[in-house]
Design a protein around this motif. Structure first.
Motif, PDB file in Angstrom:
ATOM      1  N   GLY A 286       1.599 -10.599  -5.590  1.00 44.00           N
ATOM      2  CA  GLY A 286       2.035  -9.507  -6.460  1.00 44.00           C
ATOM      3  C   GLY A 286       0.931  -8.516  -6.776  1.00 44.00           C
ATOM      4  N   ALA A 287      -0.233  -8.667  -6.138  1.00 50.51           N
ATOM      5  CA  ALA A 287      -1.310  -7.698  -6.350  1.00 50.51           C
ATOM      6  C   ALA A 287      -0.845  -6.301  -5.948  1.00 50.51           C
ATOM      7  CB  ALA A 287      -2.545  -8.101  -5.548  1.00 50.51           C
ATOM      8  N   VAL A 288      -0.002  -6.227  -4.924  1.00 50.63           N
ATOM      9  CA  VAL A 288       0.702  -4.997  -4.568  1.00 50.63           C
ATOM     10  C   VAL A 288       2.186  -5.325  -4.567  1.00 50.63           C
ATOM     11  CG1 VAL A 288       1.089  -3.202  -2.848  1.00 50.63           C
ATOM     12  CG2 VAL A 288      -1.212  -4.141  -3.157  1.00 50.63           C
ATOM     13  N   ASP A 289       2.938  -4.662  -5.419  1.00 48.98           N
ATOM     14  CA  ASP A 289       4.375  -4.915  -5.525  1.00 48.98           C
ATOM     15  C   ASP A 289       5.110  -3.936  -4.607  1.00 48.98           C
ATOM     16  OD1 ASP A 289       6.983  -5.388  -6.152  1.00 48.98           O
ATOM     17  OD2 ASP A 289       6.725  -5.250  -8.330  1.00 48.98           O
ATOM     18  N   PHE A 290       5.337  -4.369  -3.375  1.00 50.74           N
ATOM     19  CA  PHE A 290       5.940  -3.477  -2.391  1.00 50.74           C
ATOM     20  C   PHE A 290       7.376  -3.102  -2.748  1.00 50.74           C
ATOM     21  CE2 PHE A 290       2.341  -4.982   0.021  1.00 50.74           C
ATOM     22  CZ  PHE A 290       1.986  -3.872   0.772  1.00 50.74           C
ATOM     23  N   THR A 291       8.068  -3.950  -3.508  1.00 52.04           N
ATOM     24  CA  THR A 291       9.451  -3.648  -3.865  1.00 52.04           C
ATOM     25  C   THR A 291       9.538  -2.478  -4.837  1.00 52.04           C
ATOM     26  OG1 THR A 291       9.462  -5.255  -5.674  1.00 52.04           O
ATOM     27  CG2 THR A 291      10.184  -6.023  -3.504  1.00 52.04           C
ATOM     28  N   HIS A 292       8.463  -2.218  -5.575  1.00 52.47           N
ATOM     29  CA  HIS A 292       8.472  -1.121  -6.532  1.00 52.47           C
ATOM     30  C   HIS A 292       7.503   0.005  -6.150  1.00 52.47           C
ATOM     31  CE1 HIS A 292      10.169  -4.432  -9.022  1.00 52.47           C
ATOM     32  NE2 HIS A 292      10.924  -3.452  -9.472  1.00 52.47           N
ATOM     33  N   LEU A 293       6.858  -0.125  -4.999  1.00 52.41           N
ATOM     34  CA  LEU A 293       5.856   0.867  -4.611  1.00 52.41           C
ATOM     35  C   LEU A 293       6.480   2.253  -4.433  1.00 52.41           C
ATOM     36  CD1 LEU A 293       2.825   0.512  -4.135  1.00 52.41           C
ATOM     37  CD2 LEU A 293       3.281   0.451  -1.685  1.00 52.41           C
ATOM     38  N   SER A 294       7.698   2.292  -3.950  1.00 52.95           N
ATOM     39  CA  SER A 294       8.330   3.591  -3.711  1.00 52.95           C
ATOM     40  C   SER A 294       8.618   4.355  -4.993  1.00 52.95           C
ATOM     41  CB  SER A 294       9.634   3.410  -2.915  1.00 52.95           C
ATOM     42  OG  SER A 294      10.549   2.623  -3.652  1.00 52.95           O
ATOM     43  N   GLY A 295       8.591   3.666  -6.133  1.00 47.89           N
ATOM     44  CA  GLY A 295       8.817   4.328  -7.400  1.00 47.89           C
ATOM     45  C   GLY A 295       7.564   4.858  -8.057  1.00 47.89           C
ATOM     46  N   GLN A 296       6.402   4.637  -7.417  1.00 47.27           N
ATOM     47  CA  GLN A 296       5.130   5.087  -7.974  1.00 47.27           C
ATOM     48  C   GLN A 296       4.797   6.491  -7.461  1.00 47.27           C
ATOM     49  OE1 GLN A 296       3.672   3.164 -10.209  1.00 47.27           O
ATOM     50  NE2 GLN A 296       5.151   1.509  -9.878  1.00 47.27           N
ATOM     51  N   ASP A 297       4.017   7.235  -8.239  1.00 46.03           N
ATOM     52  CA  ASP A 297       3.586   8.545  -7.759  1.00 46.03           C
ATOM     53  C   ASP A 297       2.544   8.388  -6.659  1.00 46.03           C
ATOM     54  OD1 ASP A 297       0.773   8.728  -8.892  1.00 46.03           O
ATOM     55  OD2 ASP A 297       1.901   8.425 -10.739  1.00 46.03           O
ATOM     56  N   ASP A 298       2.268   9.467  -5.964  1.00 45.97           N
ATOM     57  CA  ASP A 298       1.426   9.410  -4.769  1.00 45.97           C
ATOM     58  C   ASP A 298       0.061   8.784  -5.035  1.00 45.97           C
ATOM     59  OD1 ASP A 298       3.537  10.666  -3.557  1.00 45.97           O
ATOM     60  OD2 ASP A 298       2.516  12.576  -3.243  1.00 45.97           O
ATOM     61  N   GLU A 299      -0.634   9.254  -6.058  1.00 47.03           N
ATOM     62  CA  GLU A 299      -1.982   8.757  -6.310  1.00 47.03           C
ATOM     63  C   GLU A 299      -1.972   7.289  -6.739  1.00 47.03           C
ATOM     64  OE1 GLU A 299      -4.982   9.859  -5.654  1.00 47.03           O
ATOM     65  OE2 GLU A 299      -4.077  11.614  -4.709  1.00 47.03           O
ATOM     66  N   THR A 300      -0.926   6.862  -7.424  1.00 50.46           N
ATOM     67  CA  THR A 300      -0.827   5.450  -7.800  1.00 50.46           C
ATOM     68  C   THR A 300      -0.650   4.590  -6.567  1.00 50.46           C
ATOM     69  OG1 THR A 300       0.095   5.996  -9.966  1.00 50.46           O
ATOM     70  CG2 THR A 300       0.465   3.761  -9.172  1.00 50.46           C
ATOM     71  N   VAL A 301       0.168   5.031  -5.624  1.00 50.06           N
ATOM     72  CA  VAL A 301       0.347   4.294  -4.371  1.00 50.06           C
ATOM     73  C   VAL A 301      -0.994   4.162  -3.650  1.00 50.06           C
ATOM     74  CG1 VAL A 301       1.420   4.322  -2.084  1.00 50.06           C
ATOM     75  CG2 VAL A 301       2.767   4.945  -4.100  1.00 50.06           C
ATOM     76  N   ILE A 302      -1.723   5.259  -3.561  1.00 55.42           N
ATOM     77  CA  ILE A 302      -3.035   5.224  -2.896  1.00 55.42           C
ATOM     78  C   ILE A 302      -3.972   4.258  -3.611  1.00 55.42           C
ATOM     79  CG2 ILE A 302      -5.100   6.604  -2.386  1.00 55.42           C
ATOM     80  CD1 ILE A 302      -3.200   8.989  -1.908  1.00 55.42           C
ATOM     81  N   THR A 303      -3.995   4.317  -4.934  1.00 56.17           N
ATOM     82  CA  THR A 303      -4.859   3.431  -5.717  1.00 56.17           C
ATOM     83  C   THR A 303      -4.488   1.967  -5.513  1.00 56.17           C
ATOM     84  OG1 THR A 303      -5.191   5.138  -7.393  1.00 56.17           O
ATOM     85  CG2 THR A 303      -5.633   2.886  -8.065  1.00 56.17           C
ATOM     86  N   GLU A 304      -3.202   1.683  -5.358  1.00 54.38           N
ATOM     87  CA  GLU A 304      -2.751   0.300  -5.125  1.00 54.38           C
ATOM     88  C   GLU A 304      -3.213  -0.213  -3.764  1.00 54.38           C
ATOM     89  OE1 GLU A 304      -0.223  -1.829  -6.677  1.00 54.38           O
ATOM     90  OE2 GLU A 304      -0.167  -0.712  -8.533  1.00 54.38           O
ATOM     91  N   LEU A 305      -3.229   0.666  -2.768  1.00 56.87           N
ATOM     92  CA  LEU A 305      -3.508   0.229  -1.398  1.00 56.87           C
ATOM     93  C   LEU A 305      -4.990   0.214  -1.047  1.00 56.87           C
ATOM     94  CD1 LEU A 305      -0.652   2.055   0.587  1.00 56.87           C
ATOM     95  CD2 LEU A 305      -0.684  -0.297  -0.285  1.00 56.87           C
ATOM     96  N   LEU A 306      -5.777   1.082  -1.658  1.00 57.48           N
ATOM     97  CA  LEU A 306      -7.181   1.218  -1.254  1.00 57.48           C
ATOM     98  C   LEU A 306      -8.014  -0.057  -1.383  1.00 57.48           C
ATOM     99  CD1 LEU A 306      -8.304   4.786  -2.403  1.00 57.48           C
ATOM    100  CD2 LEU A 306      -7.785   3.965  -0.103  1.00 57.48           C
ATOM    101  N   PRO A 307      -7.751  -0.952  -2.354  1.00 56.68           N
ATOM    102  CA  PRO A 307      -8.571  -2.166  -2.419  1.00 56.68           C
ATOM    103  C   PRO A 307      -8.377  -3.114  -1.231  1.00 56.68           C
ATOM    104  CG  PRO A 307      -7.551  -1.738  -4.550  1.00 56.68           C
ATOM    105  CD  PRO A 307      -6.898  -0.820  -3.557  1.00 56.68           C
ATOM    106  N   LEU A 308      -7.322  -2.942  -0.455  1.00 56.06           N
ATOM    107  CA  LEU A 308      -7.070  -3.827   0.674  1.00 56.06           C
ATOM    108  C   LEU A 308      -8.064  -3.537   1.794  1.00 56.06           C
ATOM    109  CD1 LEU A 308      -3.181  -3.529   0.768  1.00 56.06           C
ATOM    110  CD2 LEU A 308      -4.528  -5.448  -0.130  1.00 56.06           C
ATOM    111  N   PRO A 309      -8.673  -4.559   2.383  1.00 57.98           N
ATOM    112  CA  PRO A 309      -9.638  -4.331   3.465  1.00 57.98           C
ATOM    113  C   PRO A 309      -8.966  -3.639   4.648  1.00 57.98           C
ATOM    114  CG  PRO A 309      -9.033  -6.655   3.339  1.00 57.98           C
ATOM    115  CD  PRO A 309      -8.459  -5.998   2.124  1.00 57.98           C
ATOM    116  N   GLY A 310      -9.633  -2.644   5.175  1.00 58.72           N
ATOM    117  CA  GLY A 310      -9.103  -1.933   6.325  1.00 58.72           C
ATOM    118  C   GLY A 310      -8.137  -0.816   5.979  1.00 58.72           C
TER     119      GLY A 310
END
Length: 209
Positions: free
Chosen positions: A113-137
């Motif tokens: 649940g560190a990234v909630d993909f089921t609710h990711l589409s409801g986040q604004d653009d910068e929040t989506v980026i912030t959620e994904l950037l900690p992932l390696p690669g």
């Protein structure tokens, strides 16, 4: 229920193209390239991100082949199947070690649940980026491509993309980048797609602007 404004897909090409055509240079590109397909949000953000990662730095044909091999190996590409597979198994399906690390990190983030993909589409653009950037690669470019092509966000222009920077410089060599991008808002995703398409036309031997 209607989508929030920041989540709305770019469906009205006529209105978007009309707005972008206020820029006479881009209007010429639109006329030469013609209509582009409408983007629609994916029903499977997790699977789409995995597919994006497996296909990075590959041709379309090679990317499709690798993803097909991964799917055949796992049976189904889910967080559980990716985490259950050994690194050697994923390498055998054609992934580099760097991509093995990335897809399993994405799977772990989805599982915990560190990234909630089921609710990711409801986040604004910068929040989506912030959620994904900690992932390696996963860098900003990957996150922006995900916004554009998985979530169908209307107003994304990735300055981390070399081809977009080159195309922008070719089309508007004397104008400040920020000025042009402000002019193209709020339809910068479609503008980017037209810049890519025009780059391909020029590369194929078409006349440059």
């Amino acid at each position: 229920m209607p989508l929030p404004v920041h989540q709305a897909p770019l469906a009205d090409h006529a209105a978007a193209a009309a707005h972008l055509s206020r820029d006479p240079v881009l209007a010429g590109v639109i006329a030469r390239v013609g209509d582009l397909p409408v983007l629609a949000p994916t029903a499977d953000p997790f699977g789409t991100l995995i597919r994006n990662v497996t296909g990075q730095q590959l041709s379309v044909k090679a990317a499709a082949s690798i993803h097909a091999r991964v799917t055949a190996t796992l049976g189904e590409v889910t967080a559980d199947t990716l985490l259950a597979a050994s690194g050697d198994t994923l390498r055998g399906a054609g992934l580099s070690w760097a991509k093995v690390r990335t897809v399993q990190a994405i799977a772990q983030a989805a599982k915990t649940g560190a990234v909630d993909f089921t609710h990711l589409s409801g986040q604004d653009d910068e929040t989506v980026i912030t959620e994904l950037l900690p992932l390696p690669g996963i860098g900003r470019w990957t996150a922006e491509m995900f916004l554009m092509f998985a979530l169908a966000r209307a107003d994304v222009f990735s300055l981390g993309d070399l081809a977009l920077r080159q195309g922008l410089a070719r089309l508007h060599p004397d104008a400040p980048t920020a000025e042009i991008l402000n002019r193209w808002a709020p339809y910068r995703t479609l503008a980017a797609r037209y810049v890519w398409a025009d780059n391909a036309r020029v590369k194929a031997g078409g006349e440059p602007v």
